[in-house]
Scaffold this motif. Structure first.
Motif, PDB file in Angstrom:
ATOM      1  N   ALA A  74      60.978  61.712  59.596  1.00  0.00           N
ATOM      2  CA  ALA A  74      60.919  63.013  60.270  1.00  0.00           C
ATOM      3  C   ALA A  74      62.264  63.737  60.257  1.00  0.00           C
ATOM      4  O   ALA A  74      62.297  64.982  60.298  1.00  0.00           O
ATOM      5  CB  ALA A  74      60.456  62.827  61.712  1.00  0.00           C
ATOM      6  N   ARG A  75      63.387  62.997  60.164  1.00  0.00           N
ATOM      7  CA  ARG A  75      64.702  63.609  60.364  1.00  0.00           C
ATOM      8  C   ARG A  75      65.550  63.748  59.112  1.00  0.00           C
ATOM      9  O   ARG A  75      66.431  64.614  59.065  1.00  0.00           O
ATOM     10  CB  ARG A  75      65.479  62.792  61.402  1.00  0.00           C
ATOM     11  CG  ARG A  75      64.839  62.800  62.780  1.00  0.00           C
ATOM     12  CD  ARG A  75      65.656  61.998  63.771  1.00  0.00           C
ATOM     13  NE  ARG A  75      65.060  62.016  65.109  1.00  0.00           N
ATOM     14  CZ  ARG A  75      65.551  61.390  66.154  1.00  0.00           C
ATOM     15  NH1 ARG A  75      66.693  60.692  66.025  1.00  0.00           N
ATOM     16  NH2 ARG A  75      64.947  61.456  67.325  1.00  0.00           N
ATOM     17  N   TRP A  78      65.138  66.566  53.072  1.00  0.00           N
ATOM     18  CA  TRP A  78      64.028  66.263  52.167  1.00  0.00           C
ATOM     19  C   TRP A  78      64.460  65.445  50.954  1.00  0.00           C
ATOM     20  O   TRP A  78      63.838  64.430  50.621  1.00  0.00           O
ATOM     21  CB  TRP A  78      63.349  67.550  51.731  1.00  0.00           C
ATOM     22  CG  TRP A  78      62.236  67.310  50.740  1.00  0.00           C
ATOM     23  CD1 TRP A  78      62.207  67.639  49.427  1.00  0.00           C
ATOM     24  CD2 TRP A  78      61.000  66.628  51.009  1.00  0.00           C
ATOM     25  NE1 TRP A  78      61.035  67.215  48.834  1.00  0.00           N
ATOM     26  CE2 TRP A  78      60.276  66.594  49.793  1.00  0.00           C
ATOM     27  CE3 TRP A  78      60.441  66.040  52.138  1.00  0.00           C
ATOM     28  CZ2 TRP A  78      59.016  66.015  49.686  1.00  0.00           C
ATOM     29  CZ3 TRP A  78      59.182  65.462  52.039  1.00  0.00           C
ATOM     30  CH2 TRP A  78      58.490  65.451  50.823  1.00  0.00           C
ATOM     31  N   ARG A 194      53.739  67.505  49.831  1.00  0.00           N
ATOM     32  CA  ARG A 194      54.550  68.604  50.373  1.00  0.00           C
ATOM     33  C   ARG A 194      54.174  69.935  49.748  1.00  0.00           C
ATOM     34  O   ARG A 194      54.040  70.955  50.437  1.00  0.00           O
ATOM     35  CB  ARG A 194      56.026  68.322  50.138  1.00  0.00           C
ATOM     36  CG  ARG A 194      56.954  69.382  50.752  1.00  0.00           C
ATOM     37  CD  ARG A 194      58.361  69.198  50.247  1.00  0.00           C
ATOM     38  NE  ARG A 194      59.317  70.030  50.952  1.00  0.00           N
ATOM     39  CZ  ARG A 194      60.310  70.693  50.365  1.00  0.00           C
ATOM     40  NH1 ARG A 194      60.442  70.629  49.042  1.00  0.00           N
ATOM     41  NH2 ARG A 194      61.154  71.403  51.072  1.00  0.00           N
ATOM     42  N   GLY A 198      51.979  70.661  52.831  1.00  0.00           N
ATOM     43  CA  GLY A 198      53.048  70.934  53.776  1.00  0.00           C
ATOM     44  C   GLY A 198      53.975  69.755  53.986  1.00  0.00           C
ATOM     45  O   GLY A 198      53.591  68.594  53.834  1.00  0.00           O
ATOM     46  N   GLU A 199      55.205  70.077  54.344  1.00  0.00           N
ATOM     47  CA  GLU A 199      56.234  69.047  54.473  1.00  0.00           C
ATOM     48  C   GLU A 199      55.983  68.107  55.640  1.00  0.00           C
ATOM     49  O   GLU A 199      56.293  66.917  55.569  1.00  0.00           O
ATOM     50  CB  GLU A 199      57.611  69.706  54.617  1.00  0.00           C
ATOM     51  CG  GLU A 199      58.759  68.730  54.579  1.00  0.00           C
ATOM     52  CD  GLU A 199      60.118  69.417  54.497  1.00  0.00           C
ATOM     53  OE1 GLU A 199      61.039  68.959  55.206  1.00  0.00           O
ATOM     54  OE2 GLU A 199      60.249  70.397  53.723  1.00  0.00           O
ATOM     55  N   ALA A 200      55.410  68.622  56.731  1.00  0.00           N
ATOM     56  CA  ALA A 200      55.183  67.783  57.895  1.00  0.00           C
ATOM     57  C   ALA A 200      54.265  66.606  57.559  1.00  0.00           C
ATOM     58  O   ALA A 200      54.533  65.455  57.936  1.00  0.00           O
ATOM     59  CB  ALA A 200      54.593  68.608  59.034  1.00  0.00           C
ATOM     60  N   LEU A 201      53.189  66.878  56.834  1.00  0.00           N
ATOM     61  CA  LEU A 201      52.270  65.806  56.460  1.00  0.00           C
ATOM     62  C   LEU A 201      52.913  64.854  55.457  1.00  0.00           C
ATOM     63  O   LEU A 201      52.681  63.640  55.506  1.00  0.00           O
ATOM     64  CB  LEU A 201      50.985  66.393  55.878  1.00  0.00           C
ATOM     65  CG  LEU A 201      49.979  66.923  56.904  1.00  0.00           C
ATOM     66  CD1 LEU A 201      48.863  67.685  56.204  1.00  0.00           C
ATOM     67  CD2 LEU A 201      49.404  65.787  57.730  1.00  0.00           C
ATOM     68  N   ARG A 203      56.044  64.051  55.302  1.00  0.00           N
ATOM     69  CA  ARG A 203      56.956  63.188  56.057  1.00  0.00           C
ATOM     70  C   ARG A 203      56.183  62.113  56.827  1.00  0.00           C
ATOM     71  O   ARG A 203      56.623  60.969  56.920  1.00  0.00           O
ATOM     72  CB  ARG A 203      57.798  64.032  57.012  1.00  0.00           C
ATOM     73  CG  ARG A 203      58.851  64.893  56.303  1.00  0.00           C
ATOM     74  CD  ARG A 203      59.645  65.743  57.267  1.00  0.00           C
ATOM     75  NE  ARG A 203      60.688  66.507  56.589  1.00  0.00           N
ATOM     76  CZ  ARG A 203      61.896  66.048  56.287  1.00  0.00           C
ATOM     77  NH1 ARG A 203      62.222  64.804  56.633  1.00  0.00           N
ATOM     78  NH2 ARG A 203      62.771  66.796  55.668  1.00  0.00           N
ATOM     79  N   ARG A 204      55.034  62.469  57.363  1.00  0.00           N
ATOM     80  CA  ARG A 204      54.229  61.483  58.088  1.00  0.00           C
ATOM     81  C   ARG A 204      53.645  60.435  57.137  1.00  0.00           C
ATOM     82  O   ARG A 204      53.433  59.279  57.520  1.00  0.00           O
ATOM     83  CB  ARG A 204      53.115  62.195  58.851  1.00  0.00           C
ATOM     84  CG  ARG A 204      53.628  62.874  60.112  1.00  0.00           C
ATOM     85  CD  ARG A 204      52.692  63.933  60.640  1.00  0.00           C
ATOM     86  NE  ARG A 204      51.332  63.437  60.862  1.00  0.00           N
ATOM     87  CZ  ARG A 204      50.334  64.208  61.281  1.00  0.00           C
ATOM     88  NH1 ARG A 204      50.548  65.505  61.513  1.00  0.00           N
ATOM     89  NH2 ARG A 204      49.137  63.696  61.482  1.00  0.00           N
ATOM     90  N   ASP A 378      45.870  69.657  56.842  1.00  0.00           N
ATOM     91  CA  ASP A 378      45.074  68.435  56.921  1.00  0.00           C
ATOM     92  C   ASP A 378      43.931  68.453  55.921  1.00  0.00           C
ATOM     93  O   ASP A 378      43.637  67.447  55.264  1.00  0.00           O
ATOM     94  CB  ASP A 378      44.512  68.271  58.338  1.00  0.00           C
ATOM     95  CG  ASP A 378      45.555  67.770  59.324  1.00  0.00           C
ATOM     96  OD1 ASP A 378      46.742  67.743  58.954  1.00  0.00           O
ATOM     97  OD2 ASP A 378      45.178  67.412  60.446  1.00  0.00           O
TER      98      ASP A 378
END
Length: 448
Positions: A74-75, A78, A194, A198-201, A203-204, A378
Motif C-alpha cells: 500500500a505504501r 509504484w 493497474r 486501477g492501482e488500488a486493486l 496493490r491489494r 472491481d
C-alpha cells in the motif's frame, strides 16, 4: 463473522472436499489398475516428508510477506513495488525449490530424461533441426524427442539451446533462468491490473501474487518461464489499450503472443485473456494493426525456417495418446485437474474467485462506470481473472491436460492469484496460502 466471509469459507471448504475426493478416489484407482501414472494423486509427486536448506528461508519469506506485505504494497512507490514484488517472488520460489536441495531442487530438474536439456546437443544446425523437428515427435519414430521436447513447439527447447550458446549451459543455469524469469509473471499481472482496474486493486493483489502456492511448481519448471512470457503479452497489451505508448506496446505484445504459441501449444488459450484485455480497453481498434503485425513475426520466422506448427500439433496429439495421456482416464482427470488447481492457487484465490464471480454480476460495482464493457475497478478485475479461469476450463475439457496440470496451468494460475485483491482480511488469507505451499513442499517430493 460477515456474510461474505462465511461464503468465502464455504467456497474454500467445497474446494478442500474436492481435493480430498481427488486424493481418495485417485488412490483407489491407482491401487486397482494404476492408470493415473502419478505417485500421489492427483499430484505428480511422492509422499516424502523432508526438510532442506531452503526451509528456513521459505519460513522467513512467508512470515515477512504475511506480516508486512499488505502494508508495504500500500505504501511503496509504484516502481519500487514492482521491483520488490519480483524480488520477493524470486526469493519465495527459490527457497521452496531449495527445500529439495540444490541438486535435486534446481540443478537437476531440467536434466531428466523427460526434459529439454536432453535435446540441446541435437540443435547444432538450428534450421536443419527445425525442418526435421516433426519427424521425431511420434514415440516410435527414429530418435524420437524426449516427452517435453515432443510435447512443445521448438521455441521451448531453443531457449535452452541459446542459453547454452552464450555460456549458460546445464541444469543449474536453466533452473536459475526459469525461476528468475518466471517470477516476473507477478509483476506483469500487477502492471495489467493497474492499467485496467486501477492501482488500488493492483496493490491489494500484490502480496497474493508474490506468495502464491504455485511457486512450488514454478521452481524450477520451464512452465514458470512460459507463464512469464504469457503474462507479459497481455500486460503490454493492457498498456497499449490504455494509452501508454500504444503502438510500441501493442507491437511488443504481439511479438510475445506469437512467441507463446511456439513455447507451448496450450498457450494459444492466452487469446482468451487477450480478448478480456481488449474488451476492457479504450483504444482497442487503434492498436489492433500493431498487435497483429507483431503477432505474425515469430510464426513467420519459424515457418520460413521449415517448422510446420499445425503438422507438429497433429503429431503431438498422436504422441500424447501413445504415452500416459492415452491411458489416464478422462473421467477422473476432468475434475481432479481442478483439485490440482486448488492446491496450486490456494484457499485465498478460491475465496477471491467466489467474490469475482459475484462481482461479475454487478459490473459497475467498485466505482463509477459508463456501463459494459467499462465496469468499475472491481468489475474489471473480475472480468480479467474470470477470463483466465475460462481459459483453464477450456484446457481442462480438451482432454490434452490429464494430470501434471499443477505445472502446465501455471500461465493461467498467475492470473487467478490476482483475485486475492477482493479479500478484506489479507493477512489471514496470506497465512493460509503460505501454510499450504510449505506443507505441500515439505510433505511431498514434487516431480517439477
Amino acid at each position: 463473522m460477515t456474510r461474505d466471509l462465511l461464503r468465502d469459507l464455504a467456497a474454500v471448504l467445497a474446494a478442500a472436499l474436492l481435493v480430498v475426493a481427488a486424493v481418495l478416489v485417485g488412490a483407489a484407482i491407482e491401487r486397482e489398475d494404476g492408470t493415473l501414472h502419478v505417485g500421489w494423486p492427483p499430484l505428480y509427486a511422492y509422499w516424502e516428508p523432508h526438510l532442506g536448506p531452503g526451509t528456513p528461508a521459505a519460513l522467513v519469506v512467508a512470515a515477512a510477506v504475511v506480516a508486512y506485505g499488505p502494508r508495504l504494497a500500500a505504501r511503496l512507490p509504484w516502481r519500487a513495488l514492482l521491483g520488490a514484488a519480483w524480488g520477493t517472488a524470486t526469493a519465495w520460489t527459490f527457497s521452496l525449490a531449495l527445500v529439495d536441495g540444490w541438486h535435486r531442487g534446481v540443478a537437476r530438474r531440467l536434466t531428466t530424461r523427460y526434459e529439454y536439456l536432453r535435446a540441446v546437443d541435437r540443435f547444432d544446425d538450428i534450421p536443419g533441426t527445425l525442418r526435421d523437428f516433426t519427424h521425431h515427435i511420434l514415440l516410435h519414430s527414429p530418435g524420437h524427442w524426449p516427452p517435453h521436447v515432443a510435447g512443445h513447439p521448438p521455441a521451448a527447447t531453443l531457449t535452452f539451446v541459446l542459453l547454452d550458446r552464450v555460456g549458460l549451459g546445464g541444469g543449474a543455469w536453466a533452473g536459475v533462468w526459469c525461476v528468475t524469469v518466471g517470477a516476473s509473471a507477478c509483476t506483469a499481472v500487477l502492471v495489467t491490473v493497474r492499467a485496467l482496474a486501477g492501482e488500488a486493486l493492483a496493490r491489494r493483489a500484490a502480496p497474493f501474487l508474490v506468495l502464491a502456492p504455485a511457486a512450488v511448481w514454478a521452481g524450477t519448471s520451464a512452465d514458470g518461464y512460459f507463464a512469464a512470457v504469457a503474462a507479459w503479452a497481455p500486460a503490454l497489451l493492457a498498456l497499449a489499450v490504455t494509452g501508454h505508448r500504444p503502438r510500441s506496446a501493442a507491437l511488443g505484445s504481439g511479438l510475445l503472443f506469437g512467441l507463446t504459441g511456439y513455447l507451448s501449444y496450450g498457450l494459444t488459450l492466452t487469446a482468451v485473456i487477450a480478448g478480456a484485455v481488449l474488451l476492457l480497453g479504450r483504444r482497442r481498434v487503434r492498436v489492433l494493426p500493431f498487435l497483429a503485425a507483431g503477432a505474425v513475426v515469430v510464426p513467420l520466422a519459424f515457418t520460413l525456417l521449415g517448422f510446420d506448427w499445425w503438422e507438429a500439433y497433429r503429431l503431438l496429439v498422436v504422441r500424447y495418446h501413445q504415452g500416459a495421456g492415452g491411458i489416464r482416464p478422462y473421467g477422473y482427470w476432468v475434475w481432479a485437474n481442478l483439485a490440482c488447481t486448488v492446491l496450486m492457487v490456494g484457499p485465498a484465490t478460491v475465496a477471491g474467485l467466489r467474490r469475482a464471480t459475484a462481482t461479475a454480476g454487478h459490473p459497475t460495482r467498485g466505482g463509477p462506470a459508463s456501463g459494459w464493457p467499462r465496469p468499475g475497478g472491481d468489475g474489471r478485475l473480475a472480468v480479467l481473472v474470470l477470463a483466465a479461469l475460462l481459459a483453464l476450463l477450456v484446457a481442462d475439457l480438451s482432454g490434452m491436460s490429464k494430470a501434471e496440470t499443477e505445472r502446465i496451468w501455471l500461465p493461467f494460475a498467475v492470473w487467478l492469484s490476482a483475485a486475492g485483491a477482493f479479500l478484506t482480511r489479507p493477512r489471514g488469507w496470506l497465512a493460509a496460502q503460505a501454510v499450504l505451499a510449505l506443507l505441500v513442499n515439505h510433505l511431498l517430493l514434487t516431480g517439477w
